[in-house]
Design a protein around this motif. Structure first.
Motif, PDB file in Angstrom:
ATOM      1  N   GLU A   1       0.752  -1.035  -0.037  1.00 11.58           N
ATOM      2  CA  GLU A   1      -0.130   0.112   0.028  1.00 11.58           C
ATOM      3  C   GLU A   1       0.761   1.283   0.000  1.00 11.58           C
ATOM      4  O   GLU A   1       0.366   2.503  -0.010  1.00 11.58           O
ATOM      5  CB  GLU A   1      -1.039   0.015   1.324  1.00 11.58           C
ATOM      6  CG  GLU A   1      -1.839  -1.341   1.176  1.00 11.58           C
ATOM      7  CD  GLU A   1      -2.540  -1.280   2.573  1.00 11.58           C
ATOM      8  OE1 GLU A   1      -2.662  -0.272   3.266  1.00 11.58           O
ATOM      9  OE2 GLU A   1      -3.093  -2.173   2.875  1.00 11.58           O
TER      10      GLU A   1
ATOM     11  N   GLU B   1      -7.260   1.037 -10.807  1.00 10.54           N
ATOM     12  CA  GLU B   1      -7.089   1.134  -9.405  1.00 10.54           C
ATOM     13  C   GLU B   1      -7.170   2.458  -8.796  1.00 10.54           C
ATOM     14  O   GLU B   1      -7.724   2.824  -7.870  1.00 10.54           O
ATOM     15  CB  GLU B   1      -5.809   0.277  -9.077  1.00 10.54           C
ATOM     16  CG  GLU B   1      -5.612   0.147  -7.447  1.00 10.54           C
ATOM     17  CD  GLU B   1      -4.274  -0.792  -7.228  1.00 10.54           C
ATOM     18  OE1 GLU B   1      -4.264  -1.321  -6.091  1.00 10.54           O
ATOM     19  OE2 GLU B   1      -3.503  -0.773  -7.831  1.00 10.54           O
TER      20      GLU B   1
ATOM     21  N   GLU C   1      -9.749   3.846  -5.994  1.00  7.45           N
ATOM     22  CA  GLU C   1      -9.440   4.346  -4.665  1.00  7.45           C
ATOM     23  C   GLU C   1      -9.982   5.854  -4.597  1.00  7.45           C
ATOM     24  O   GLU C   1     -10.294   6.374  -3.563  1.00  7.45           O
ATOM     25  CB  GLU C   1      -7.769   4.444  -4.386  1.00  7.45           C
ATOM     26  CG  GLU C   1      -7.467   4.712  -2.859  1.00  7.45           C
ATOM     27  CD  GLU C   1      -6.233   4.324  -2.685  1.00  7.45           C
ATOM     28  OE1 GLU C   1      -5.435   5.177  -1.966  1.00  7.45           O
ATOM     29  OE2 GLU C   1      -5.639   3.100  -3.051  1.00  7.45           O
TER      30      GLU C   1
ATOM     31  N   ARG D   1     -10.802  -4.807  -4.830  1.00 10.13           N
ATOM     32  CA  ARG D   1     -10.721  -3.883  -4.049  1.00 10.13           C
ATOM     33  C   ARG D   1     -11.789  -3.798  -3.220  1.00 10.13           C
ATOM     34  O   ARG D   1     -12.927  -4.443  -3.585  1.00 10.13           O
ATOM     35  CB  ARG D   1     -10.286  -2.339  -4.678  1.00 10.13           C
ATOM     36  CG  ARG D   1      -9.192  -2.129  -5.163  1.00 10.13           C
ATOM     37  CD  ARG D   1      -8.380  -1.854  -4.077  1.00 10.13           C
ATOM     38  NE  ARG D   1      -6.903  -1.001  -4.343  1.00 10.13           N
ATOM     39  CZ  ARG D   1      -6.471   0.135  -3.832  1.00 10.13           C
ATOM     40  NH1 ARG D   1      -7.357   0.389  -2.855  1.00 10.13           N
ATOM     41  NH2 ARG D   1      -5.733   0.780  -4.274  1.00 10.13           N
TER      42      ARG D   1
ATOM     43  N   ARG E   1      -5.342  -3.479  -1.016  1.00  7.66           N
ATOM     44  CA  ARG E   1      -5.168  -3.956  -1.936  1.00  7.66           C
ATOM     45  C   ARG E   1      -5.110  -5.637  -2.200  1.00  7.66           C
ATOM     46  O   ARG E   1      -4.681  -6.218  -0.834  1.00  7.66           O
ATOM     47  CB  ARG E   1      -3.906  -3.639  -2.843  1.00  7.66           C
ATOM     48  CG  ARG E   1      -3.571  -2.098  -2.724  1.00  7.66           C
ATOM     49  CD  ARG E   1      -2.289  -1.768  -3.395  1.00  7.66           C
ATOM     50  NE  ARG E   1      -2.286  -2.121  -4.688  1.00  7.66           N
ATOM     51  CZ  ARG E   1      -1.081  -2.444  -5.474  1.00  7.66           C
ATOM     52  NH1 ARG E   1       0.062  -2.890  -4.657  1.00  7.66           N
ATOM     53  NH2 ARG E   1      -1.105  -2.651  -6.824  1.00  7.66           N
TER      54      ARG E   1
END
Length: 258
Positions: A24, A128, A132, A222, A238
Protein backbone atom coordinates in the motif's frame (compact mmCIF):
# COMPACT_ATOMS: atom_id res chain seq x y z
CA UNK A 1 -23.82 6.49 -12.92
CA UNK A 2 -22.29 9.16 -10.70
CA UNK A 3 -20.06 11.92 -12.07
CA UNK A 4 -16.70 12.01 -10.27
CA UNK A 5 -14.76 15.30 -10.49
CA UNK A 6 -11.12 15.22 -11.45
CA UNK A 7 -8.47 16.04 -8.90
CA UNK A 8 -5.28 15.00 -7.14
CA UNK A 9 -5.00 12.75 -4.09
CA UNK A 10 -2.51 10.73 -2.07
CA UNK A 11 -2.83 7.11 -3.21
CA UNK A 12 -1.96 4.37 -0.74
CA UNK A 13 -1.84 4.39 3.05
CA UNK A 14 0.45 6.27 5.45
CA UNK A 15 3.01 4.26 7.39
CA UNK A 16 1.12 4.80 10.66
CA UNK A 17 -2.25 3.49 9.43
CA UNK A 18 -3.32 0.39 11.45
CA UNK A 19 -3.19 -2.90 9.50
CA UNK A 20 -1.26 -1.27 6.66
CA UNK A 21 0.50 -3.70 4.31
CA UNK A 22 3.75 -3.09 2.38
CA UNK A 23 2.02 -3.09 -1.03
CA UNK A 24 0.00 0.00 0.00
CA UNK A 25 2.99 2.31 -0.08
CA UNK A 26 4.72 4.53 -0.38
CA UNK A 27 1.95 7.11 -0.60
CA UNK A 28 2.26 9.17 -3.75
CA UNK A 29 0.37 11.96 -5.52
CA UNK A 30 -1.92 10.86 -8.34
CA UNK A 31 -4.01 13.10 -10.61
CA UNK A 32 -7.30 11.71 -11.93
CA UNK A 33 -9.34 12.93 -14.89
CA UNK A 34 -13.13 13.30 -14.44
CA UNK A 35 -15.11 10.11 -15.01
CA UNK A 36 -18.41 8.38 -14.29
CA UNK A 37 -18.81 5.31 -12.08
CA UNK A 38 -21.82 3.24 -11.05
CA UNK A 39 -23.48 4.26 -7.80
CA UNK A 40 -23.85 0.65 -6.67
CA UNK A 41 -22.38 -2.74 -7.41
CA UNK A 42 -23.77 -4.41 -10.54
CA UNK A 43 -26.93 -6.38 -9.64
CA UNK A 44 -27.79 -9.87 -10.87
CA UNK A 45 -30.66 -8.68 -13.04
CA UNK A 46 -28.23 -6.71 -15.23
CA UNK A 47 -25.36 -9.19 -15.28
CA UNK A 48 -27.65 -12.15 -15.96
CA UNK A 49 -28.95 -10.48 -19.13
CA UNK A 50 -25.37 -10.77 -20.42
CA UNK A 51 -24.57 -14.17 -18.92
CA UNK A 52 -27.67 -16.24 -19.66
CA UNK A 53 -29.23 -15.00 -22.88
CA UNK A 54 -28.31 -18.37 -24.40
CA UNK A 55 -27.95 -17.09 -27.95
CA UNK A 56 -24.99 -15.46 -29.72
CA UNK A 57 -25.39 -11.78 -30.47
CA UNK A 58 -23.56 -9.24 -32.60
CA UNK A 59 -22.02 -6.21 -30.89
CA UNK A 60 -25.12 -4.18 -31.70
CA UNK A 61 -27.20 -6.69 -29.70
CA UNK A 62 -28.91 -8.35 -32.69
CA UNK A 63 -29.21 -12.13 -32.65
CA UNK A 64 -26.65 -13.71 -34.96
CA UNK A 65 -29.14 -16.33 -36.18
CA UNK A 66 -31.21 -13.56 -37.70
CA UNK A 67 -28.35 -12.20 -39.82
CA UNK A 68 -27.58 -13.24 -43.43
CA UNK A 69 -25.55 -16.43 -43.65
CA UNK A 70 -22.97 -14.88 -45.98
CA UNK A 71 -21.95 -12.10 -43.59
CA UNK A 72 -19.36 -12.34 -40.80
CA UNK A 73 -20.35 -10.78 -37.50
CA UNK A 74 -18.02 -9.68 -34.74
CA UNK A 75 -19.63 -11.12 -31.65
CA UNK A 76 -19.03 -10.38 -27.99
CA UNK A 77 -17.66 -13.37 -26.12
CA UNK A 78 -20.01 -14.66 -23.45
CA UNK A 79 -19.05 -16.76 -20.42
CA UNK A 80 -19.52 -20.50 -20.60
CA UNK A 81 -22.14 -22.05 -18.34
CA UNK A 82 -20.78 -22.27 -14.76
CA UNK A 83 -20.15 -25.68 -13.22
CA UNK A 84 -21.71 -24.57 -9.94
CA UNK A 85 -24.12 -21.84 -8.91
CA UNK A 86 -22.32 -18.49 -9.13
CA UNK A 87 -24.46 -17.13 -6.33
CA UNK A 88 -22.96 -19.66 -3.87
CA UNK A 89 -26.45 -20.76 -2.89
CA UNK A 90 -27.42 -17.30 -1.63
CA UNK A 91 -29.95 -16.56 -4.38
CA UNK A 92 -29.95 -14.29 -7.40
CA UNK A 93 -32.57 -12.06 -5.83
CA UNK A 94 -33.74 -10.32 -9.00
CA UNK A 95 -36.43 -8.47 -7.08
CA UNK A 96 -34.05 -7.43 -4.32
CA UNK A 97 -31.06 -6.00 -6.21
CA UNK A 98 -28.48 -8.44 -4.90
CA UNK A 99 -25.01 -7.95 -6.44
CA UNK A 100 -23.64 -10.29 -9.08
CA UNK A 101 -20.65 -12.31 -7.86
CA UNK A 102 -18.08 -14.95 -8.88
CA UNK A 103 -17.28 -13.83 -12.43
CA UNK A 104 -13.69 -13.89 -13.70
CA UNK A 105 -11.85 -10.70 -14.60
CA UNK A 106 -12.20 -11.65 -18.28
CA UNK A 107 -15.96 -12.11 -17.92
CA UNK A 108 -16.24 -8.79 -16.10
CA UNK A 109 -14.42 -7.04 -18.96
CA UNK A 110 -16.62 -8.77 -21.54
CA UNK A 111 -19.70 -7.67 -19.62
CA UNK A 112 -18.51 -4.07 -19.96
CA UNK A 113 -18.00 -4.64 -23.70
CA UNK A 114 -21.50 -6.09 -23.98
CA UNK A 115 -23.00 -3.20 -22.01
CA UNK A 116 -21.23 -0.73 -24.29
CA UNK A 117 -22.75 -2.45 -27.34
CA UNK A 118 -26.23 -2.42 -25.83
CA UNK A 119 -26.22 1.23 -24.76
CA UNK A 120 -23.97 3.01 -27.23
CA UNK A 121 -21.82 4.37 -24.36
CA UNK A 122 -18.31 3.18 -23.55
CA UNK A 123 -17.96 1.19 -20.33
CA UNK A 124 -14.94 -0.46 -18.74
CA UNK A 125 -13.65 -1.47 -15.34
CA UNK A 126 -12.21 1.40 -13.29
CA UNK A 127 -8.46 1.60 -12.89
CA UNK A 128 -7.09 0.97 -9.42
CA UNK A 129 -6.32 4.68 -9.01
CA UNK A 130 -9.81 5.70 -10.13
CA UNK A 131 -11.36 3.21 -7.73
CA UNK A 132 -9.41 4.43 -4.70
CA UNK A 133 -10.00 8.08 -5.60
CA UNK A 134 -13.76 7.44 -5.89
CA UNK A 135 -13.81 5.39 -2.69
CA UNK A 136 -12.04 8.04 -0.64
CA UNK A 137 -14.28 10.85 -1.91
CA UNK A 138 -11.82 13.36 -0.53
CA UNK A 139 -11.02 11.51 2.70
CA UNK A 140 -7.42 10.89 3.73
CA UNK A 141 -8.50 8.43 6.44
CA UNK A 142 -8.53 4.66 6.42
CA UNK A 143 -12.17 4.70 5.27
CA UNK A 144 -14.27 7.09 3.21
CA UNK A 145 -15.75 8.57 6.40
CA UNK A 146 -12.41 8.92 8.17
CA UNK A 147 -10.59 6.71 10.68
CA UNK A 148 -11.72 4.07 13.16
CA UNK A 149 -14.16 1.19 12.90
CA UNK A 150 -16.95 2.63 15.07
CA UNK A 151 -18.91 3.93 12.06
CA UNK A 152 -18.17 1.04 9.70
CA UNK A 153 -21.56 -0.66 10.25
CA UNK A 154 -23.27 2.39 8.72
CA UNK A 155 -21.32 2.08 5.46
CA UNK A 156 -20.42 -1.57 4.96
CA UNK A 157 -21.49 -5.19 5.06
CA UNK A 158 -18.63 -7.29 6.44
CA UNK A 159 -17.95 -10.24 8.72
CA UNK A 160 -19.42 -8.63 11.85
CA UNK A 161 -22.84 -7.75 10.42
CA UNK A 162 -23.43 -9.61 7.13
CA UNK A 163 -24.82 -12.87 8.57
CA UNK A 164 -22.26 -14.62 6.32
CA UNK A 165 -23.90 -13.63 3.03
CA UNK A 166 -23.99 -10.74 0.59
CA UNK A 167 -26.70 -8.13 0.93
CA UNK A 168 -28.82 -5.83 -1.24
CA UNK A 169 -26.80 -3.22 -3.11
CA UNK A 170 -27.13 0.33 -1.87
CA UNK A 171 -28.62 -0.52 1.52
CA UNK A 172 -25.82 1.20 3.47
CA UNK A 173 -24.92 4.89 3.64
CA UNK A 174 -23.08 6.38 0.64
CA UNK A 175 -19.76 8.15 0.79
CA UNK A 176 -19.59 11.92 0.26
CA UNK A 177 -19.72 11.48 -3.53
CA UNK A 178 -22.86 9.32 -3.41
CA UNK A 179 -21.21 5.92 -3.99
CA UNK A 180 -22.42 2.92 -2.01
CA UNK A 181 -20.78 -0.36 -0.98
CA UNK A 182 -17.29 0.86 -1.73
CA UNK A 183 -16.42 -0.83 1.56
CA UNK A 184 -17.53 -4.45 1.90
CA UNK A 185 -20.51 -6.41 0.56
CA UNK A 186 -18.65 -7.83 -2.46
CA UNK A 187 -15.06 -7.30 -3.58
CA UNK A 188 -14.68 -5.42 -6.86
CA UNK A 189 -12.48 -6.00 -9.90
CA UNK A 190 -10.37 -3.13 -11.22
CA UNK A 191 -8.57 -2.92 -14.55
CA UNK A 192 -4.97 -3.09 -13.30
CA UNK A 193 -2.62 -6.00 -12.93
CA UNK A 194 -1.31 -6.61 -9.41
CA UNK A 195 2.31 -5.59 -8.82
CA UNK A 196 3.29 -5.52 -5.12
CA UNK A 197 5.85 -2.72 -5.49
CA UNK A 198 4.03 -0.69 -8.19
CA UNK A 199 3.79 2.40 -6.00
CA UNK A 200 7.52 2.45 -5.29
CA UNK A 201 8.28 2.46 -9.02
CA UNK A 202 6.47 5.75 -9.60
CA UNK A 203 8.40 9.00 -9.47
CA UNK A 204 7.99 11.61 -6.77
CA UNK A 205 6.15 13.87 -9.18
CA UNK A 206 2.34 13.69 -9.55
CA UNK A 207 1.27 10.78 -11.75
CA UNK A 208 -1.59 11.27 -14.22
CA UNK A 209 -4.23 8.53 -14.57
CA UNK A 210 -1.88 5.58 -13.87
CA UNK A 211 -2.63 2.10 -15.20
CA UNK A 212 -0.54 -1.05 -14.77
CA UNK A 213 -1.13 -3.86 -17.28
CA UNK A 214 1.24 -6.87 -17.27
CA UNK A 215 0.18 -9.94 -19.31
CA UNK A 216 -0.09 -13.03 -17.16
CA UNK A 217 0.03 -11.15 -13.85
CA UNK A 218 -2.79 -11.40 -11.29
CA UNK A 219 -5.47 -8.73 -11.32
CA UNK A 220 -6.52 -6.51 -8.42
CA UNK A 221 -9.69 -6.55 -6.35
CA UNK A 222 -10.65 -3.73 -4.02
CA UNK A 223 -13.09 -2.95 -1.23
CA UNK A 224 -13.31 -6.21 0.68
CA UNK A 225 -16.41 -8.37 1.04
CA UNK A 226 -19.14 -9.60 3.35
CA UNK A 227 -16.77 -12.27 4.73
CA UNK A 228 -13.82 -9.96 5.47
CA UNK A 229 -12.65 -8.20 8.61
CA UNK A 230 -12.54 -4.38 8.78
CA UNK A 231 -8.85 -4.12 7.83
CA UNK A 232 -9.59 -5.56 4.36
CA UNK A 233 -12.26 -2.90 3.77
CA UNK A 234 -9.90 0.07 4.07
CA UNK A 235 -9.73 2.47 1.10
CA UNK A 236 -6.07 1.60 0.40
CA UNK A 237 -6.31 -2.17 0.93
CA UNK A 238 -5.20 -4.16 -2.13
CA UNK A 239 -5.67 -7.83 -2.96
CA UNK A 240 -4.30 -9.93 -5.80
CA UNK A 241 -6.61 -12.31 -7.64
CA UNK A 242 -6.42 -16.05 -7.26
CA UNK A 243 -7.40 -18.40 -10.16
CA UNK A 244 -10.19 -17.11 -12.48
CA UNK A 245 -13.71 -16.97 -11.13
CA UNK A 246 -12.91 -16.79 -7.43
CA UNK A 247 -13.29 -13.05 -6.86
CA UNK A 248 -16.61 -11.43 -6.93
CA UNK A 249 -17.66 -8.22 -8.58
CA UNK A 250 -16.97 -5.27 -10.81
CA UNK A 251 -17.84 -1.66 -11.00
CA UNK A 252 -18.32 -0.31 -14.46
CA UNK A 253 -17.42 3.19 -15.41
CA UNK A 254 -18.12 5.42 -18.37
CA UNK A 255 -15.05 7.40 -19.32
CA UNK A 256 -15.66 11.12 -19.61
CA UNK A 257 -16.02 12.56 -23.07
CA UNK A 258 -17.60 9.47 -24.63
Amino acid sequence: MVAIPGGTFLMGSPAEEPHRKPDEGPQHKVSISPFWISETEIPWELYTAFMENGRPRAKDGQLLEEQPDDELWDSVTQPTAPYAAMNLGMGHGYEHGLPAISMSHHAASKFCEWLSAQTGHYYRLPTEAEWEYACRAGSAGAYSYGNGEASLDQYAWYWNNSNDRYQKTGSKKPNKWGLRDMHGNVAEWVLDSYVPDAYGKRSGLPTKDPLVIIPGAPHIVRGGSWEDDPDSLRSAARRASTPPGTVRILKTLKASGT
